[in-house]
Design a protein around this motif. Structure first.
Motif, short mmCIF file in Angstrom:
data_model
loop_
_atom_site.label_atom_id
_atom_site.label_comp_id
_atom_site.label_asym_id
_atom_site.label_seq_id
_atom_site.Cartn_x
_atom_site.Cartn_y
_atom_site.Cartn_z
N ASP A 1 10.70 2.68 4.73
CA ASP A 1 9.61 2.85 5.69
C ASP A 1 9.06 4.26 5.74
N ASP B 1 3.82 3.38 3.70
CA ASP B 1 3.26 2.08 4.04
C ASP B 1 2.79 1.33 2.79
N THR C 1 3.88 -3.20 -1.59
CA THR C 1 4.08 -3.13 -0.13
C THR C 1 5.47 -3.66 0.16
N LYS D 1 7.37 -5.74 3.31
CA LYS D 1 7.21 -6.45 4.58
C LYS D 1 5.90 -6.06 5.27
N PRO D 2 4.78 -6.41 4.68
CA PRO D 2 3.50 -5.97 5.24
C PRO D 2 3.23 -6.63 6.60
N LYS D 3 2.64 -5.86 7.50
CA LYS D 3 2.27 -6.40 8.81
C LYS D 3 0.86 -6.99 8.71
N PRO D 4 0.62 -8.09 9.41
CA PRO D 4 -0.71 -8.71 9.34
C PRO D 4 -1.81 -7.73 9.73
N THR D 5 -1.48 -6.81 10.65
CA THR D 5 -2.51 -5.89 11.12
C THR D 5 -2.91 -4.89 10.04
N ASP D 6 -2.07 -4.76 8.99
CA ASP D 6 -2.36 -3.76 7.97
C ASP D 6 -3.21 -4.29 6.83
#
Lengths: 423, 302
Positions: A109, A112, A132, A134-139
């Protein structure tokens, strides 16, 4: 017949007085108006701030560092709230070691995103590899931007190598388009904003949605009304005066009146809103006629089904499990509408046109999308729907007759089948 | 003509025979008390008469017509399960039900205020039904039942939930309707009300008819069996008299049940042994008749 009308009138008047009805009728146009109003403003909207994103890059071609800096600096200057922090992880002797290092930092981490550009990215088949963890949906939005920035950097470097003028290329690629709807006369010409394109897509959807709301909304009223009469034990008093069929017919008729009233109000409101925003809604009288036919048949089908369901249940809660399959089928066109509008004469559209509960929705969607629907298909779908209405009404009348006096346990499927066989 | 004719009517729910081969004739212009313990099949029978449920077998005729839907506007029916639209006013409810029972608007304009007045709801006419008390609700329901001026009135438990004053109110209306030549059938658990109103008694138990006769006949058939006496001196001998089957003492009084014997014989026997201070042939109350007959029919079954 007179009694049916009396029942219908009461159903109409009492439903029109309920709060849910008034709120529903008033709110829907307000919501539709608001949607139209805001969609026209949403285009210029900027994305909100987000924390800076850490990106590391390993450029194996060793020629691009400068181009990255330019791309990212440009972006960061234009978006002070949405920064990208770029670091270079340059390969020394061992290209693999630095990539392992980069991936480890990504896993821990510290980063990003981690980007590796192949050695032959500029002149060969090399790739930009985008890592990437564990990408976050917001990214996702940010990832797309990063990809574009790198692609642009590579593109620009290629122009430089080929000695091409970037500004010139940009100038050459710029071809503006103006869409004009010419209307019926020369002075009616109207330049179309991007929103008009959306409207053209939305009109068929709107028609279908009206049918859906009309059928489901008034259907819910039907359920509520039957459950009320059953729950407060009015049914038996009613049946001492009229036959079950008269009662059912009166209710359906009264609610059909409600449905048509609501429809007319919404339609007027939507039309007014569209005119107010200067949008062109291409609605032909022919379409309106089909709309009314499909709506009435669809409404009759739906309310007959719900009458059957309502009469075997004691509470609204109990109806939910029976409503589920009906609703699932009904929302198919709502989910698939985009596909249906795009190919209104495709296989899916054609098949769904002959599945009774969704026939009205799909047919209206197809017709409103401006496609040439073969008239035989229109006729056949109306005929099939009409037959389906008769069959369902017949079954509903039988279930209604027996179910309406049953209190306590909800009857099982086979018991209901037995009722249908009874004379 | 019979107001109602049931001929070998049967209805079962699953394994339960709710109504078992019931045959009844109800004459025009009489008041019928339709009695029976809970679960005897009264409501089922009434619902079949109203064509709300259909019999499994047998034949039903109402007002001389086998097609009940044809004569519905000539019948007033008050179900056991009461219900009115809660959000409507008393006046509107009454008008609506009058209208769907086929009363024309002109008639309704007259009758609705009349009936609201008659059941003492004139002051509440424009209140919503949900604002009315249980008793008022009940009276409004009664007005709904008779708003179409029916020839045949069927009332399922008309007195439940009413205070004595309102019970009298309804009772008087029923008697008035009888005087107008209407046929009235009502089911009730309030035996003393039935006693005051009925010409005929229909008693059913477990779906079977166990009594169908005039109230007078029922009484005279049962009456000879119980005598209440007051004697001077020792009364122990009474128990040993041949015609006596049971003795119940309440203070000085003895309630004596006789086996089929003439009461005069019993009096003679008493006078030979003691001084008789009081002697009364008891007319059994409907309550007792009910308890006796239903008890006997249950005993027969088991």
């Amino acid at each position: 017949m007179q009694r049916i009308l009396k029942i219908a009138r009461r159903e109409f008047v009492e439903t029109a007085k309920t709060k849910t009805f008034i709120i529903g009728v008033l709110m829907a146009p307000v919501i539709i108006g608001a949607i139209i109003f805001f969609t026209s403003r949403i285009a210029g909207d900027k994305a909100g701030p987000r924390p800076p994103i850490q990106v590391a890059v390993t450029d194996l071609s060793k020629q691009l560092a400068e181009n990255f800096e330019i791309s990212f600096d440009d972006y960061n200057k234009g978006n002070p709230n949405r920064q990208f922090l770029l670091q270079h992880l340059d390969a020394q002797q061992d290209a693999n070691a630095v990539q392992i290092q980069g991936k480890t930092r990504l896993r821990n981490d510290k980063l990003d995103a981690y980007v590796v550009l192949d050695q032959d990215i500029l002149e060969g088949p090399g790739k930009i590899r985008f890592y990437t963890h564990k990408p976050k949906p917001t990214d996702f939005d940010a990832y797309l931007t990063i990809e574009n920035l790198f692609r642009k950097a590579v593109e620009n470097r290629r122009y430089q190598i080929e000695k091409l003028d970037q500004d010139l290329i940009a100038k050459l690629r710029y071809v503006p388009i103006e869409r004009v709807e010419i209307g019926s006369a020369d002075d009616k010409e109207q330049i179309q904003t991007p929103i008009q394109g959306i409207v053209n897509m939305m009109v068929p959807f709107f028609f279908m949605y009206l049918i859906f709301l009309g059928m489901v909304g008034t259907g819910q009223q039907m359920l509520g009304s039957i459950i009320e009469e059953k729950g407060s034990r009015i049914i038996e008093v009613l049946l001492s005066a009229v036959s079950p069929f008269q009662l059912m017919a009166g209710k359906i008729l009264g609610l059909a009146g409600i449905g048509i009233t609501v429809m007319a109000l919404w339609f007027a409101a939507a039309y007014a809103a569209a005119c107010w925003q200067g949008l062109n809604v291409g609605v032909t009288p022919q379409l309106m006629v089909y709309f009314v036919i499909y709506y009435i048949l669809g409404f009759l089908f739906f309310s007959a089904v719900l009458t059957g369901i309502g009469s075997v249940c004691n509470t609204i809660k109990e109806t939910q499990s029976l409503m589920m399959p009906v609703m699932l089928i009904s929302i198919i066109p709502m989910i698939a509408w985009f596909k249906l509008v795009q190919s209104p004469n495709g296989t899916m559209a054609r098949v769904l046109s002959f599945v009774p509960p969704v026939t009205p929705m799909v047919m209206v969607l197809r017709l409103a999308s401006g496609a040439d629907v073969w008239f035989v298909e229109i006729g056949a779908s109306i005929l099939l729907l009409a037959v389906a209405v008769l069959v369902v009404t017949w079954a509903a009348a039988k279930i209604f007759r027996t179910g309406i006096l049953m209190y306590g346990k909800k009857p099982g499927f086979f018991e209901i089948l037995r009722w249908l066989r009874q004379s | 003509m019979n107001a109602v004719l049931l001929d070998n009517v049967c209805k079962s729910f699953g394994k339960l025979n709710a109504v078992d081969n019931l045959s009844v004739q109800v004459s025009v212009g009489r008041v019928y008390g339709f009695l029976g313990p809970n679960g005897a099949g009264k409501t089922t029978t009434i619902r079949m008469i109203m064509n709300i449920i259909r019999p499994d077998s047998g034949h039903i005729e109402i007002l001389g017509d086998g097609q009940i839907e044809q004569v519905k506007s000539r019948i007033g029916y008050m179900p056991e399960e009461r219900g009115l639209y809660r959000k409507m006013t008393a006046r509107k409810v009454l008008t609506y039900f009058g209208a769907i029972k086929g009363v024309n608007d002109k008639e309704l304009a007259q009758r609705v205020p009349q009936w609201l007045d008659r059941v003492e709801l004139a002051d509440w006419a424009d209140k919503k039904v949900e604002e009315l008390s249980r008793g008022m609700h009940q009276k409004l329901q009664f007005a709904v039942t008779v708003i179409n001026n029916p020839e045949l009135v069927i009332l399922d438990e008309p007195f439940s939930g009413l205070d004595p004053l309102n019970q009298d109110l309804i009772k008087n209306i029923i008697l008035e309707m009888r005087n107008e030549g209407k046929t009235i059938i009502f089911s009730t658990h309030v035996m003393h009300e039935a006693e005051k109103l009925c010409d005929f008694i229909l008693l059913i138990n477990k779906g079977k008819l166990i009594l169908d006769d005039t109230l007078d006949n029922v009484r005279s058939r049962q009456s000879a069996h119980t005598v209440s006496v007051e004697l001077e001196g020792d009364t122990a001998f009474v128990e040993n008299l041949p015609m006596v089957t049971a003795v119940k003492s309440e203070g000085n009084r003895l309630d004596v049940t006789l086996a089929d014997a003439d009461t005069q014989e019993f009096l003679k026997a008493l006078m030979q042994r003691a001084r008789v201070r009081a002697f009364e042939v008891k007319v059994p109350s409907l309550h007792e008749i009910f308890v006796n007959l239903v008890g006997a029919s249950d005993a027969e079954d088991s």
